[in-house]
Design an enzyme around this catalytic site. Structure first.
Site, PDB file in Angstrom:
ATOM      1  CG  ASP A 108      -3.063   3.787   4.256  1.00 42.39           C
ATOM      2  OD1 ASP A 108      -4.062   3.585   4.979  1.00 42.39           O
ATOM      3  OD2 ASP A 108      -2.850   3.170   3.191  1.00 42.39           O
ATOM      4  CD1 TRP A 144      -2.091  -2.145   2.003  1.00 42.94           C
ATOM      5  CD2 TRP A 144      -2.974  -1.309   0.127  1.00 42.94           C
ATOM      6  NE1 TRP A 144      -3.119  -2.967   1.611  1.00 42.94           N
ATOM      7  CE2 TRP A 144      -3.672  -2.485   0.461  1.00 42.94           C
ATOM      8  CE3 TRP A 144      -3.356  -0.606  -1.032  1.00 42.94           C
ATOM      9  CZ2 TRP A 144      -4.736  -2.973  -0.303  1.00 42.94           C
ATOM     10  CZ3 TRP A 144      -4.404  -1.094  -1.788  1.00 42.94           C
ATOM     11  CH2 TRP A 144      -5.085  -2.267  -1.426  1.00 42.94           C
ATOM     12  CE  LYS A 172      -8.396  -3.130   4.805  1.00 42.64           C
ATOM     13  NZ  LYS A 172      -7.557  -2.370   3.901  1.00 42.64           N
TER      14      LYS A 172
HETATM   15  C1  LIG Z   1      -7.097  -1.950   2.705  1.00 43.29           C
HETATM   16  C2  LIG Z   1      -6.028  -0.946   2.623  1.00 43.29           C
HETATM   17  C3  LIG Z   1      -5.992   0.013   1.598  1.00 43.29           C
HETATM   18  C4  LIG Z   1      -6.987   0.024   0.475  1.00 43.29           C
HETATM   19  O1  LIG Z   1      -8.163   0.544   0.919  1.00 43.29           O
HETATM   20  P1  LIG Z   1      -9.380   0.823  -0.095  1.00 43.29           P
HETATM   21  O2  LIG Z   1     -10.373   1.443   0.855  1.00 43.29           O
HETATM   22  O3  LIG Z   1      -9.810  -0.491  -0.627  1.00 43.29           O
HETATM   23  O4  LIG Z   1      -8.912   1.757  -1.126  1.00 43.29           O
HETATM   24  C5  LIG Z   1      -4.999   0.950   1.624  1.00 43.29           C
HETATM   25  N1  LIG Z   1      -4.087   0.975   2.599  1.00 43.29           N
HETATM   26  C6  LIG Z   1      -4.078   0.072   3.602  1.00 43.29           C
HETATM   27  C7  LIG Z   1      -3.035   0.140   4.658  1.00 43.29           C
HETATM   28  C8  LIG Z   1      -5.055  -0.914   3.640  1.00 43.29           C
HETATM   29  O5  LIG Z   1      -5.057  -1.815   4.629  1.00 43.29           O
END
Ligand SMILES: *Cc1c(COP(=O)(O)O)cnc(C)c1O
Length: 357
Positions: free
Chosen positions: A169, A101, A193
């Site tokens: 993030d 990511w 999540k």
């Molecule tokens: C799941 C995840 C994403 C992607 O998220 P989306 O909402 O599907 O765009 C990005 N960064 C991290 C750390 C994730 O766990």
């Protein structure tokens, strides 16, 4: 059919009591005679939900007054672009490459200016968090991914980058433990999540970072649009926000807040890591100081055995234990809503499997 133990990395398990409350309120929300899904987002009833949700998140995470909370759509992946569009004023940003990511965020950032990969752990399959030896002190922001969902690492401490706003993030670790929001410029997370169902993206942003979007930024990609309109410039993801508010109520009233949530998460993770560290068959793939509390990858060292384990797990009600398609092996995502009994049951199953194979 009873509920399985769902170790999915996302969308992920939700607290059963939250699902129960949502079910009870599904067709008629309080005395409105309608479902939250059917409500106008401009109605008094819905305003109470969205503003209450904001207030609750602000309280639980101790978000300072000079930060805005935005309820957006587009997933964490849209933030990979929204961050540079709004923050890359001088055209330079630093990125740490600690997983897939983080890599994607870096690649997207590179489309808008000079993104510099200041540190990477790719040399050892992202099994650790690298030190930052050099970074651009004039960068507009410093981007990290606090918890690496796929590889199972997490920052044990924040890099010291002076006054550069840290953008993180936090999709897979937000609300898993208390954090000091004032140490960040922007925090963002896809909700699916630890916050609720998919469809909602939460952004927590320091006010002075709003209002400087580059020329040509689409209205919907400008943080100012959403900050000025209390996240209701257009129709927000109404039901996901409602579900998020129920999850926040659960954290506060049933789990006892983030300090307690952290203790619970540490206890759960320790049960699995302890077993992995002592097992002759299974082993954890991440170096000790950087082990995630949320996503725990592990392997047997034999692909056929991994496959057999995953398949037998499904039969016994342990689902989504396969590792990310890019890395294989296994991964147990044990987010906030995974009960400790689920982790204990998984370890018991692993012990049985180890004995009979
Ligand atoms: C799941 C995840 C994403 C992607 O998220 P989306 O909402 O599907 O765009 C990005 N960064 C991290 C750390 C994730 O766990």
């Amino acid at each position: 059919m009873s509920r399985v133990y769902n170790f999915s990395a996302g969308p992920a398990v939700l607290p059963e009591s939250v699902l129960g409350r949502a079910a009870a309120e599904l067709t008629e929300y309080q005395d409105t005679g309608q479902s939250v899904m059917e409500m106008s987002h401009r109605s008094k009833a819905y305003e109470a939900i969205i503003f209450g949700c904001e207030k609750s998140l602000r309280k639980i995470m101790s978000v300072p007054d000079n930060y805005k909370i935005l309820f957006l759509q587009g997933g964490a992946s849209s933030q990979f672009a929204m961050v540079p569009l709004n923050l890359m004023r001088s055209g330079k940003a630093d990125y740490m490459i600690t997983g897939q990511w983080a890599q994607k965020a870096f690649e997207e950032g590179s489309r808008f200016g000079t993104a510099t990969a200041v540190a990477s752990s790719k040399d050892k399959t992202f099994s650790y968090i690298p030190d930052v030896e050099k970074f651009d002190k004039d960068a507009d922001y410093f981007h990290i991914c606090s918890n690496n969902t796929i590889f199972g690492t997490r920052f044990d401490k924040l890099p010291d980058v002076g006054d550069i706003p840290i953008v993180s993030d936090m999709s897979s670790c937000i609300l898993s433990e208390p954090i000091d929001v004032s140490k960040y410029g922007v925090i963002y997370a896809g909700a699916q999540k630890n916050m609720g169902p998919a469809g909602l993206t939460v952004v927590i942003i320091r006010e002075d970072l709003i209002g400087n979007a580059r020329e040509g930024t689409p209205t919907m990609f400008n943080y100012k649009t959403h900050a000025d309109n209390q996240s209701m410039y257009n129709t927000p993801p109404t039901y996901s926000i409602y579900m998020h508010s129920l999850v926040l109520d659960w954290i506060e009233n049933e789990m006892g807040g983030l300090e307690k949530m952290k203790e619970y998460n540490q206890k759960k993770a320790a049960i699995l890591y302890d077993y992995l560290d002592n097992s002759a068959m299974f082993s954890a793939t991440v170096q000790r100081p950087f082990r995630s509390l949320m996503n725990i990858p592990f392997v047997t060292g034999r692909e056929d055995l991994d496959k057999k384990f995953i398949a037998e797990g499904v039969k016994q009600g342990f689902v989504n234990l396969g590792g990310h398609r890019s890395v294989g092996g296994m991964r147990a995502s044990i987010y906030n809503a995974m009960p400790i009994d689920g982790v204990k049951a998984l370890v018991e199953f692993m012990k049985e499997f180890e004995k009979s194979n």
